[in-house]
Scaffold this active site. Structure first.
Site, mmCIF file in Angstrom:
data_model
loop_
_atom_site.group_PDB
_atom_site.id
_atom_site.type_symbol
_atom_site.label_atom_id
_atom_site.label_comp_id
_atom_site.label_asym_id
_atom_site.label_seq_id
_atom_site.Cartn_x
_atom_site.Cartn_y
_atom_site.Cartn_z
ATOM 1 N N ASN A 1 -33.518 12.121 -38.571
ATOM 2 C CA ASN A 1 -33.431 13.150 -39.626
ATOM 3 C C ASN A 1 -33.025 14.484 -39.040
ATOM 4 O OD1 ASN A 1 -34.504 11.455 -41.628
ATOM 5 N ND2 ASN A 1 -36.607 12.105 -41.203
ATOM 6 N N GLU B 1 -40.083 4.191 -41.198
ATOM 7 C CA GLU B 1 -39.243 5.141 -41.932
ATOM 8 C C GLU B 1 -37.850 4.574 -42.222
ATOM 9 O OE1 GLU B 1 -39.823 9.909 -41.801
ATOM 10 O OE2 GLU B 1 -38.738 9.092 -40.105
ATOM 11 N N THR C 1 -46.008 18.657 -35.700
ATOM 12 C CA THR C 1 -44.894 17.760 -36.027
ATOM 13 C C THR C 1 -44.450 16.989 -34.778
ATOM 14 O OG1 THR C 1 -44.166 19.485 -37.550
ATOM 15 C CG2 THR C 1 -42.629 17.669 -37.171
ATOM 16 N N ASP D 1 -45.444 10.700 -33.025
ATOM 17 C CA ASP D 1 -44.269 9.929 -32.571
ATOM 18 C C ASP D 1 -44.208 9.932 -31.039
ATOM 19 O OD1 ASP D 1 -43.726 10.020 -35.323
ATOM 20 O OD2 ASP D 1 -42.455 11.789 -35.096
HETATM 21 O O1 RIB Z 1 -43.269 12.605 -37.580
HETATM 22 C C1 RIB Z 1 -42.546 13.790 -37.798
HETATM 23 C C2 RIB Z 1 -41.236 13.496 -38.464
HETATM 24 O O2 RIB Z 1 -41.481 12.929 -39.741
HETATM 25 C C3 RIB Z 1 -40.377 14.700 -38.720
HETATM 26 O O3 RIB Z 1 -39.551 15.023 -37.644
HETATM 27 C C4 RIB Z 1 -39.636 14.331 -40.010
HETATM 28 O O4 RIB Z 1 -38.272 14.179 -39.844
HETATM 29 C C5 RIB Z 1 -40.305 13.060 -40.522
HETATM 30 O O5 RIB Z 1 -39.562 11.949 -40.248
#
Ligand code: RIB
Length: 313
Positions: A12, A140, A250, A254
């Site tokens: 994204n 996602e 954020t 991940d």
């Molecule tokens: O986990 C964070 C991410 O979730 C962001 O960077 C956003 O793009 C969403 O995908």
């Protein structure tokens, strides 16, 4: 020898706006600082982490043929990601996320999937031509692509690590083949199980509920600044995190799951050590603003962070 990881997931462009507090229903708020456009997406944040930590990182994803897609493509190449299985979709726009970050670093995200939704089973199968040591997945992208990737990996005895975000209540978890690690965060755990995490009993109950639906060796529940809860169905353990000043959470999850995965592949399957390493990488990530830009830049940075933390104990 370097591990090769196939990341089948999302990309994204994040549009991030800092705010003092979240707007209430019907309220319009002015943002508190500068808006920024920067690389994000759960898959890309993880892929950037893998590459920074020294994995050969093959990123199988879809981006649009548009200016966001071009920026992302160049960035992935610059940070050392193998983009030969990154598909340019001429019919759909690059995925985009509106990220609102509060002053204490907590975020809320609204995501437009765009091209991510169209990652196909054949895109995924081609990704396996890279002969990876492990498959890394998130939620996602489309359900068919996730299941195709997982089943292909299982048939070829490639270990599968699944970061369970974003939560998809309707996803048939029981259709997944056996996984090495299934890792949701607290919110995702509650969505998948209906159990709110209020303490050890509920974490154990939620893990057991997940084990009923997902065939995994380990459930690793991410607990943010408290660390993680690790369970193998017989034993559980809390791994505490490292204390840092949170600027922006954020991408922390991940980065955590990617780091955990790589460490697990490298350390011969020591899950506790892998989760501890994931906590360090997550802590570094929350101490900086942004998504992909906020993950550690190298293995050395993580080692220095750990040495400093141990020195302070
Ligand atoms: O986990 C964070 C991410 O979730 C962001 O960077 C956003 O793009 C969403 O995908």
């Amino acid at each position: 020898m370097k591990k090769r990881v196939l990341v089948v997931s999302s990309a994204n462009m994040d549009i991030t706006m800092p705010v003092r507090s979240m707007p209430a229903e019907g309220e319009t708020l002015l943002c508190d600082g500068s808006i920024s456009y920067s690389p994000g997406g759960k898959g890309a944040n993880s892929a950037v982490t893998f590459a920074a930590l020294g994995a050969e990182t093959v990123f199988c994803a879809r981006i649009g043929r548009d200016s966001h897609g071009e920026t992302l493509y160049d960035y992935y190449k610059d940070v050392g990601i193998d983009v030969s299985h990154l598909v340019i979709d001429k019919d759909h726009a690059t995925g985009c996320a509106a990220v609102v970050v509060e002053s204490k670093g907590q975020n809320r995200i609204l995501c437009y999937p765009g091209a991510n939704k169209y990652l196909s089973e054949s895109d995924v199968e081609e990704g396996f031509l890279s002969c990876p040591d492990a498959l890394y997945l998130q939620m996602e992208i489309g359900q068919d692509a996730i299941l195709a990737a997982a089943n292909y990996a299982y048939r070829h005895e490639i270990p599968i690590f699944l970061d369970a975000g974003p939560a998809r209540a309707d996803f048939p978890l029981d259709s997944l083949p056996p996984l090495t690690v299934f890792s949701p965060n607290e919110t995702e755990t509650e969505i998948y199980t209906g159990i709110a995490l209020t303490g050890t009993d509920s974490m154990l109950a939620a893990s057991m509920e997940l084990f009923r639906r997902v065939r995994a060796e380990y459930i690793v529940i991410k607990l943010g600044d408290r660390g993680a809860f690790v369970c193998n169905g017989r034993h559980f353990k809390f791994i505490t995190s490292y204390s840092v000043r949170a600027v922006d959470t954020t991408a922390a999850g991940d980065a955590f799951t990617a780091a955990l995965t790589l460490r697990y592949l490298e350390n011969g399957g020591d899950i506790n050590d892998a989760v501890r390493y994931g906590c360090a990488v997550g802590a570094i990530t929350v101490s900086r603003a942004g998504a992909a830009y906020s993950v550690p830049k190298s293995r050395e940075e993580v080692e220095e962070f750990l040495a400093k933390q141990e020195g302070e104990l």
